[in-house]
Design a protein around this motif. Structure first.
Motif, PDB file in Angstrom:
ATOM      1  N   PRO A   1       0.851  -1.199   0.000  1.00 46.16           N
ATOM      2  CA  PRO A   1       0.000   0.000   0.000  1.00 46.16           C
ATOM      3  C   PRO A   1       0.883   1.244   0.000  1.00 46.16           C
ATOM      4  N   GLY A   2       0.262   2.390  -0.207  1.00 43.25           N
ATOM      5  CA  GLY A   2       1.024   3.625  -0.242  1.00 43.25           C
ATOM      6  C   GLY A   2       1.625   3.864  -1.610  1.00 43.25           C
ATOM      7  N   ALA A   3       2.744   4.583  -1.648  1.00 44.75           N
ATOM      8  CA  ALA A   3       3.363   4.964  -2.911  1.00 44.75           C
ATOM      9  C   ALA A   3       4.360   3.909  -3.380  1.00 44.75           C
ATOM     10  N   THR A   4       4.275   3.574  -4.665  1.00 41.39           N
ATOM     11  CA  THR A   4       5.230   2.678  -5.300  1.00 41.39           C
ATOM     12  C   THR A   4       5.651   3.305  -6.621  1.00 41.39           C
ATOM     13  N   ALA A   5       6.950   3.360  -6.858  1.00 46.19           N
ATOM     14  CA  ALA A   5       7.467   3.937  -8.098  1.00 46.19           C
ATOM     15  C   ALA A   5       8.212   2.869  -8.891  1.00 46.19           C
ATOM     16  N   PHE A   6       7.947   2.848 -10.197  1.00 46.05           N
ATOM     17  CA  PHE A   6       8.673   1.981 -11.129  1.00 46.05           C
ATOM     18  C   PHE A   6       9.613   2.887 -11.927  1.00 46.05           C
ATOM     19  N   ILE A   7      10.907   2.678 -11.758  1.00 49.39           N
ATOM     20  CA  ILE A   7      11.909   3.556 -12.355  1.00 49.39           C
ATOM     21  C   ILE A   7      12.625   2.806 -13.473  1.00 49.39           C
ATOM     22  N   GLY A   8      12.685   3.414 -14.647  1.00 49.25           N
ATOM     23  CA  GLY A   8      13.401   2.787 -15.753  1.00 49.25           C
ATOM     24  C   GLY A   8      13.371   3.655 -16.988  1.00 49.25           C
ATOM     25  N   ARG A   9      14.376   3.484 -17.817  1.00 47.57           N
ATOM     26  CA  ARG A   9      14.421   4.249 -19.059  1.00 47.57           C
ATOM     27  C   ARG A   9      13.253   3.886 -19.966  1.00 47.57           C
TER      28      ARG A   9
ATOM     29  N   ALA B   1       2.254  15.850  -5.730  1.00 46.15           N
ATOM     30  CA  ALA B   1       2.602  14.766  -4.813  1.00 46.15           C
ATOM     31  C   ALA B   1       1.867  14.917  -3.485  1.00 46.15           C
ATOM     32  N   GLU B   2       1.802  16.138  -2.983  1.00 42.99           N
ATOM     33  CA  GLU B   2       1.106  16.359  -1.710  1.00 42.99           C
ATOM     34  C   GLU B   2      -0.392  16.099  -1.837  1.00 42.99           C
ATOM     35  N   LEU B   3      -0.944  16.382  -3.022  1.00 43.77           N
ATOM     36  CA  LEU B   3      -2.373  16.134  -3.250  1.00 43.77           C
ATOM     37  C   LEU B   3      -2.711  14.653  -3.165  1.00 43.77           C
ATOM     38  N   VAL B   4      -1.839  13.804  -3.675  1.00 40.48           N
ATOM     39  CA  VAL B   4      -2.176  12.381  -3.835  1.00 40.48           C
ATOM     40  C   VAL B   4      -1.499  11.480  -2.821  1.00 40.48           C
ATOM     41  N   ALA B   5      -0.627  12.031  -1.992  1.00 37.94           N
ATOM     42  CA  ALA B   5       0.162  11.195  -1.087  1.00 37.94           C
ATOM     43  C   ALA B   5      -0.698  10.399  -0.107  1.00 37.94           C
TER      44      ALA B   5
ATOM     45  N   PRO C   1       8.800  12.985  -6.543  1.00 40.03           N
ATOM     46  CA  PRO C   1       8.936  13.851  -5.370  1.00 40.03           C
ATOM     47  C   PRO C   1       9.105  13.057  -4.076  1.00 40.03           C
ATOM     48  N   GLN C   2       9.707  13.699  -3.091  1.00 41.52           N
ATOM     49  CA  GLN C   2       9.957  13.064  -1.812  1.00 41.52           C
ATOM     50  C   GLN C   2       8.665  12.643  -1.120  1.00 41.52           C
ATOM     51  N   ALA C   3       7.580  13.397  -1.361  1.00 37.69           N
ATOM     52  CA  ALA C   3       6.297  13.059  -0.725  1.00 37.69           C
ATOM     53  C   ALA C   3       5.779  11.694  -1.162  1.00 37.69           C
ATOM     54  N   LEU C   4       6.308  11.187  -2.272  1.00 37.04           N
ATOM     55  CA  LEU C   4       5.899   9.861  -2.755  1.00 37.04           C
ATOM     56  C   LEU C   4       7.043   8.862  -2.637  1.00 37.04           C
ATOM     57  N   ALA C   5       7.951   9.135  -1.707  1.00 35.06           N
ATOM     58  CA  ALA C   5       9.062   8.208  -1.473  1.00 35.06           C
ATOM     59  C   ALA C   5       8.525   6.996  -0.722  1.00 35.06           C
ATOM     60  N   GLY C   6       8.302   5.931  -1.437  1.00 37.06           N
ATOM     61  CA  GLY C   6       7.821   4.694  -0.828  1.00 37.06           C
ATOM     62  C   GLY C   6       8.631   3.539  -1.383  1.00 37.06           C
ATOM     63  N   THR C   7       7.946   2.500  -1.770  1.00 40.06           N
ATOM     64  CA  THR C   7       8.620   1.365  -2.392  1.00 40.06           C
ATOM     65  C   THR C   7       9.050   1.734  -3.809  1.00 40.06           C
ATOM     66  N   ARG C   8      10.255   1.280  -4.176  1.00 36.77           N
ATOM     67  CA  ARG C   8      10.730   1.565  -5.536  1.00 36.77           C
ATOM     68  C   ARG C   8      11.197   0.271  -6.201  1.00 36.77           C
ATOM     69  N   PHE C   9      10.837   0.160  -7.483  1.00 38.92           N
ATOM     70  CA  PHE C   9      11.285  -0.955  -8.305  1.00 38.92           C
ATOM     71  C   PHE C   9      12.106  -0.392  -9.456  1.00 38.92           C
ATOM     72  N   LEU C  10      13.188  -1.079  -9.786  1.00 37.69           N
ATOM     73  CA  LEU C  10      13.983  -0.737 -10.955  1.00 37.69           C
ATOM     74  C   LEU C  10      13.581  -1.660 -12.096  1.00 37.69           C
ATOM     75  N   VAL C  11      13.294  -1.070 -13.252  1.00 39.82           N
ATOM     76  CA  VAL C  11      12.823  -1.825 -14.404  1.00 39.82           C
ATOM     77  C   VAL C  11      13.846  -1.676 -15.524  1.00 39.82           C
ATOM     78  N   ALA C  12      14.441  -2.801 -15.950  1.00 35.01           N
ATOM     79  CA  ALA C  12      15.450  -2.759 -17.015  1.00 35.01           C
ATOM     80  C   ALA C  12      15.608  -4.138 -17.612  1.00 35.01           C
ATOM     81  N   GLY C  13      15.682  -4.188 -18.941  1.00 30.14           N
ATOM     82  CA  GLY C  13      15.963  -5.456 -19.639  1.00 30.14           C
ATOM     83  C   GLY C  13      14.976  -6.555 -19.327  1.00 30.14           C
TER      84      GLY C  13
END
Length: 378
Positions: free
Chosen positions: A23-31, A339-343, A359-371
């Motif tokens: 639950p909360g914020a999750t970000a998928f980071i990748g090119r 970010a503050e609106l949806v956090a 943004p820092q307000a959505l600093a939660g779980t992060r996944f790296l997506v590559a290949g």
């Protein structure tokens, strides 16, 4: 509501994928091109049985595969359910709830609710009226899943009626074939009016309910804006004469169909009904389309989606909010505002090319997506 686990089989770029989400914020980071949007697209597909990127299911199936599977464990009010859809291009899709197949895929609508915003949503402002009608109908179905059947019925009736109009219009005047087509057309007029009046009533009420949320959201995301700047209104293809309720709308629809009968026969298409209506968007006294800057258009499109989210929450639901490659379009100040609106949402899924865009307000779980790999960061 939140998705606790996501499983994909031959969906887009993923031969096989199983990940657990919090639950909360999750970000998928990748090119770009690494598959991060494919992940949120899969979750959104379970919400509306369609993609926000393509019109058909065929591109969703991995090249060389015959079918794809999307499965999610969804937690709502403390209870978990397994929702899955099997995509079969060229054949009927199949859906299951807790491993049991349901008669029709649309039976799962409402079990997963998402609101997604992506750069493609600029079509809400710059695109055709059909894009805005689709926005309204998708939101209607999120709120009231049974309306998926009403919309499907309306589309089916419209196709049949258009076919009859072509037949009657091409037949020799006064011939038996024309008389037969016209007689049958009367039956389909009634069907069109019945489904059309219900759809129209729901759209009118939706726009009325959405209006104040759009103003508030636009003020929040557009620098220096007031909630009174953003306006939306429903425009029917004919004069509704003040009608808003289904019985009143039935009457005016029938009358307009009768008035336009000759025009419809000449053109061979249905000229009356919600399929020709428009959602008007304005900033101040000017229409948004053709007058707004890119930044104003972007802010208004985002406000429409945030308003949808707020309206669903006001209904007592807390849908999954998806922000697909949104923050790259915003400056630092507006990133922080959004970010503050949806956090506070129960689950926010974010995609971004670089971690610094989130943004820092959505600093939660992060996944790296590559290949083709999706790995939890830390």
């Amino acid at each position: 509501m939140h998705v606790a686990r996501l499983s994909l089989h031959d969906f887009r770029s993923y031969p096989q994928l199983d990940i657990e989400l919090d639950p909360g914020a999750t970000a998928f980071i990748g090119r770009n091109g690494q598959g991060k949007t494919n992940l949120v697209e899969a979750i959104d597909y379970l919400s509306r049985l369609g993609s926000h990127r393509v019109a058909s299911d065929a591109p969703l199936v991995r090249a060389g595969a015959e079918q794809a599977l999307v499965r999610a464990a969804v937690v709502r009010d403390g209870r978990e359910a397994i929702i899955e859809v099997e995509l079969n291009p060229g054949r009927a899709n199949r859906a299951r709830i807790n491993r049991s197949q349901v008669p029709r895929p649309r039976e799962i609508l409402g079990l997963v609710r998402t609101v997604i915003f992506s750069p493609d949503d600029l079509t809400l402002v710059k695109g055709d009226p059909s894009d805005r009608r689709r926005f309204l109908d998708d939101l209607l179905i999120l709120r009231t899943p049974r309306l998926a059947g009403v919309r499907a019925d309306y589309d089916r009736i419209l196709r049949q009626r258009n076919s009859l109009l072509k037949t009657a219009g091409h037949a020799r005047r006064g011939s038996s074939s024309q008389e037969s087509a016209l007689s049958t057309l009367g039956v389909w007029d009634s069907h069109l009016v019945e489904a059309g009046a219900e759809l129209l009533e729901e759209r009118l009420a939706l726009v009325e309910g959405l209006r104040p949320y759009v103003g508030t959201a636009y003020e929040a995301v557009a620098r220096g804006a007031s909630r009174d700047d953003a306006h939306l209104a429903y425009k029917s293809s004919f004069d509704l004469e003040g009608a808003t309720k289904r019985d009143e709308l039935t009457t005016v629809l029938l009358a307009e169909i009768a008035r336009r009968r000759d025009d419809e026969l000449v053109r061979g298409i249905s000229l009356v009904g919600p399929h020709r209506d428009e959602l008007l968007l304005r900033l101040g006294d000017l229409p948004l389309k053709g007058y707004a800057s890119h930044g104003e258009s972007w802010s208004f499109a985002l406000a429409l989606k945030l308003a949808s989210y707020d309206l669903l929450r006001a209904d007592g639901d807390d849908p999954i909010l998806i922000l697909d490659d949104v923050f790259a379009e915003l400056d630092t100040e507006r990133r922080q505002q959004l970010a503050e609106l949806v956090a506070g949402a129960e689950q926010v899924l974010v995609t971004a090319a670089v971690a610094a865009d989130v943004p820092q307000a959505l600093a939660g779980t992060r996944f790296l997506v590559a290949g083709g790999e999706v790995c939890r960061d830390g």
